[in-house]
Design a protein around this motif. Structure first.
Motif, short mmCIF file in Angstrom:
data_model
loop_
_atom_site.label_atom_id
_atom_site.label_comp_id
_atom_site.label_asym_id
_atom_site.label_seq_id
_atom_site.Cartn_x
_atom_site.Cartn_y
_atom_site.Cartn_z
N SER A 33 0.78 -1.19 0.14
CA SER A 33 0.00 -0.13 0.11
C SER A 33 0.84 1.31 -0.01
O SER A 33 0.51 2.34 -0.47
N CYS A 34 2.10 1.10 0.41
CA CYS A 34 2.98 2.46 0.41
C CYS A 34 3.48 2.70 -0.96
O CYS A 34 3.91 3.90 -1.19
N ALA A 35 3.12 1.82 -1.86
CA ALA A 35 3.26 2.22 -3.45
C ALA A 35 2.21 2.66 -4.03
O ALA A 35 2.41 3.32 -5.37
N GLU A 36 1.23 3.22 -3.46
CA GLU A 36 0.05 3.75 -4.00
C GLU A 36 0.29 4.98 -4.83
O GLU A 36 0.03 5.05 -5.97
N ARG A 37 0.90 5.67 -4.21
CA ARG A 37 1.11 7.28 -4.81
C ARG A 37 1.95 7.00 -6.09
O ARG A 37 1.96 7.63 -7.05
N HIS A 38 3.12 6.23 -5.98
CA HIS A 38 3.93 6.12 -7.09
C HIS A 38 3.33 5.48 -8.33
O HIS A 38 3.43 5.65 -9.58
N VAL A 39 2.46 4.35 -8.01
CA VAL A 39 1.72 3.64 -9.05
C VAL A 39 0.65 4.31 -9.75
O VAL A 39 0.38 4.00 -10.97
N GLY A 40 -0.13 4.95 -8.98
CA GLY A 40 -1.30 5.73 -9.68
C GLY A 40 -2.42 4.46 -9.98
O GLY A 40 -2.42 3.60 -9.38
N ARG A 41 -3.07 4.73 -10.95
CA ARG A 41 -4.32 4.15 -11.15
C ARG A 41 -4.05 3.12 -12.54
O ARG A 41 -4.68 3.09 -13.16
N GLU A 42 -2.93 2.58 -12.13
CA GLU A 42 -2.69 1.40 -13.43
C GLU A 42 -2.36 0.05 -12.95
O GLU A 42 -1.87 -0.08 -11.63
N PRO A 43 -2.24 -0.98 -13.75
CA PRO A 43 -2.04 -2.21 -13.29
C PRO A 43 -0.27 -2.29 -12.94
O PRO A 43 0.15 -1.35 -13.67
N PHE A 44 -0.01 -3.11 -11.84
CA PHE A 44 1.41 -3.07 -11.72
C PHE A 44 1.94 -4.51 -11.04
O PHE A 44 0.95 -5.14 -10.75
N ALA A 45 3.19 -4.73 -11.23
CA ALA A 45 3.64 -6.13 -10.69
C ALA A 45 4.16 -5.77 -9.28
O ALA A 45 4.80 -4.87 -9.00
N VAL A 46 4.10 -6.82 -8.60
CA VAL A 46 4.81 -6.98 -7.27
C VAL A 46 5.64 -8.27 -7.35
O VAL A 46 5.47 -9.51 -7.60
N LEU A 47 7.09 -8.13 -6.92
CA LEU A 47 8.07 -9.20 -6.73
C LEU A 47 8.51 -9.34 -5.49
O LEU A 47 8.98 -8.31 -5.01
N LEU A 48 8.60 -10.38 -5.10
CA LEU A 48 9.01 -10.60 -3.52
C LEU A 48 10.37 -11.13 -3.85
O LEU A 48 10.82 -12.10 -4.57
N GLY A 49 11.35 -10.40 -3.06
CA GLY A 49 12.68 -10.70 -2.94
C GLY A 49 13.19 -12.40 -2.72
O GLY A 49 14.23 -12.74 -3.06
N ASP A 50 12.35 -12.90 -2.08
CA ASP A 50 12.72 -13.94 -1.41
C ASP A 50 12.65 -15.43 -2.43
O ASP A 50 13.23 -16.18 -2.33
N ASP A 51 11.93 -15.03 -3.54
CA ASP A 51 11.79 -16.15 -4.57
C ASP A 51 12.46 -15.49 -5.91
O ASP A 51 12.18 -14.43 -6.47
N LEU A 52 13.33 -16.29 -6.20
CA LEU A 52 14.04 -16.14 -7.35
C LEU A 52 13.51 -17.02 -8.46
O LEU A 52 13.52 -18.20 -8.33
N ILE A 53 13.20 -16.34 -9.52
CA ILE A 53 12.85 -17.22 -10.71
C ILE A 53 14.01 -17.24 -11.82
O ILE A 53 14.70 -16.27 -11.97
N ASP A 54 14.41 -18.61 -12.39
CA ASP A 54 15.40 -18.76 -13.29
C ASP A 54 15.28 -17.96 -14.61
O ASP A 54 14.10 -18.05 -15.11
N GLU A 55 16.37 -17.33 -14.84
CA GLU A 55 16.07 -16.42 -16.07
C GLU A 55 15.74 -17.19 -17.30
O GLU A 55 15.26 -16.72 -18.23
N ARG A 56 15.98 -18.43 -17.31
CA ARG A 56 15.84 -19.19 -18.68
C ARG A 56 14.34 -19.73 -18.62
O ARG A 56 13.83 -20.28 -19.66
N ASP A 57 13.46 -19.38 -17.42
CA ASP A 57 12.07 -19.95 -17.31
C ASP A 57 11.12 -18.58 -17.48
O ASP A 57 11.56 -17.48 -16.61
N GLU A 58 10.16 -18.58 -18.49
CA GLU A 58 9.43 -17.39 -18.43
C GLU A 58 8.37 -17.51 -17.33
O GLU A 58 7.72 -18.32 -17.03
#
Ligand code: G1P
Length: 309
Positions: free
Chosen positions: A117-142
Motif C-alpha cells: 500500500s506504500c506504493a499507491e502514490r507512485h503507481v497511480g491507477r494502473e495495473p502493476f507488478a509486485v515481486l518478492l525478493g525471497d523468490d528467485l525465478i530462473d532467467e531461462r524460464d518465463e
C-alpha cells in the motif's frame, strides 16, 4: 482493456530476522547469491519483462540498497583506468543501467500488504507488478511476461502459482482454483494465507509474483490485520475474487520452471549451490568439487572435521 503494466514494486522493508546477525546492519535483500545481491536478480527479472520503473519499498538500514543501484564513481574510475578490469566495470555498471529505481519508506513494519500500500502514490491507477525478493525465478524460464500477457487478456489481477508438496502448503498463500480453457492458466476463486495442511484448499502456492489491478489499494485500505497480526496481501487479493468487487477477475499462471527460495537459511544455501552449478564461469569446477564432496564427505557426515580445500 486496462492500461499496460510498466511498473514493478519490490517490498524490501523486512527486518530479515531469520538471517541475523548478517542482517543486523545489511538488508536481507543485499545478501549475495553467488556474486550478486539477491535483489539484483529480482530487478533484472522485472527489466526483462519490460518493467523498467521499479519502486523498492524500504525500511530502516537500507542505504546500501540505494547505493547498489546508484553509480559508484570512485570505483568505476579506478576500474576504468585498468584495461584488465573492463569486464568487472561492466558488471558494476549493470546494476545502474537495469531500470530507474525509486524508493519509498515503509514507516511501520505492518506486513506485506501494508508495504504494497506504500506504493499507491507512485503507481497511480494502473495495473502493476509486485515481486518478492525471497523468490528467485530462473532467467531461462518465463513467468512475469506470461502473467502480463494474461493480465492484458483478462484484466484484473494475475498471480503466480506453483504446485508444492502438500505438507509444505502452510508456508505459503494458497489458492482455490477453477480450470480455464488455457493450459497453465486458472481462475482463482479464493485465497488463504498459510493454511493448516488439512484445511488447505489445494497444493497451489503463491510464489511471490503478482500483477495487480489498482483496486488492490482500495482493498488493502479495508483489510484488517490477518495472520501474524499483519496486513496480508493475500487477504486483500482474496477480496477481489468476489465478482461483485472491482479489481477482478483474479487468474493464476501455474509456473513449472525453476524457482529458488532464499527465504530461510537452508533454502538460501540450496539456491546458491544450484545457481553456482549452472553458471558457465563457475559451474564446471564447482560441480566437480561438489560431486567429490558429496561422494567422499557426506556419507561420513562428521561435522567436526574441517572441510578439505
Ligand atoms: C509471502 C506471502 C505468501 C507467499 C510467500 C511466497 O510470505 O505472504 O502468501 O506464498 O511470500 O514466498 P512470506 O514467505 O514472506 O512469509
Amino acid at each position: 482493456m486496462s492500461a499496460r503494466v510498466t511498473k514493478a514494486v519490490i517490498p524490501a522493508a523486512g527486518l530479515g530476522t531469520r538471517f541475523l546477525p548478517a542482517t543486523k546492519a545489511t538488508p536481507k535483500e543485499m545478501l549475495p547469491v553467488v556474486d550478486k545481491p539477491a535483489i539484483q536478480y529480482v530487478v533484472e527479472e522485472a527489466a526483462r519483462a519490460g518493467l523498467d520503473d521499479v519502486l523498492v519499498v524500504i525500511g530502516r538500514n537500507k542505504s546500501s540498497l540505494e547505493d547498489h543501484f546508484d553509480r559508484a564513481y570512485e570505483l568505476e574510475d579506478k576500474l576504468e583506468g585498468d584495461d584488465g578490469k573492463r569486464e568487472l566495470l561492466d558488471r558494476v555498471r549493470d546494476s545502474t543501467r537495469l531500470a530507474t529505481v525509486h524508493y519509498v519508506r515503509q514507516q511501520d513494519p505492518r506486513g506485506l500488504g501494508h508495504a504494497v500500500s506504500c506504493a499507491e502514490r507512485h503507481v497511480g491507477r494502473e495495473p502493476f507488478a509486485v515481486l518478492l525478493g525471497d523468490d528467485l525465478i530462473d532467467e531461462r524460464d518465463e513467468l512475469l511476461s506470461r502473467m502480463i500477457e494474461v493480465q492484458a487478456e483478462h484484466g484484473g489481477c494475475v498471480l503466480a502459482l506453483m504446485e508444492v508438496p502438500r505438507e509444505q502448503i502452510s508456508l505459503y498463500g494458497c489458492a482455490s482454483v477453477e480450470t480455464t480453457a488455457t493450459d497453465g492458466v486458472v481462475r482463482i476463486t479464493g485465497l488463504v494465507e498459510k493454511p493448516a495442511v488439512d484445511e488447505a484448499p489445494s497444493n497451489l502456492a503463491l510464489i511471490g509474483r503478482y500483477v495487480l489491478a489498482p483496486e488492490i489499494f482500495d482493498a488493502l485500505a479495508e483489510t484488517a490485520p490477518g495472520r501474524g497480526g499483519e496486513i496480508q496481501i493475500t487477504d486483500a487479493i482474496a477480496r477481489l475474487t468476489d465478482p461483485a468487487v472491482a479489481g477482478g477477475p483474479v487468474h493464476g499462471v501455474v509456473f513449472r520452471g525453476r524457482r529458488y527460495d532464499t527465504g530461510d537459511k537452508g533454502e538460501y544455501l540450496r539456491a546458491i549451490v544450484q545457481i553456482a552449478s549452472d553458471r558457465a564461469d563457475l559451474g564446471p569446477q564447482f560441480r566437480s568439487w561438489l560431486a567429490d564432496f558429496a561422494a567422499t564427505r557426506l556419507p561420513l557426515g562428521d561435522p567436526d572435521e574441517p572441510i578439505r580445500p
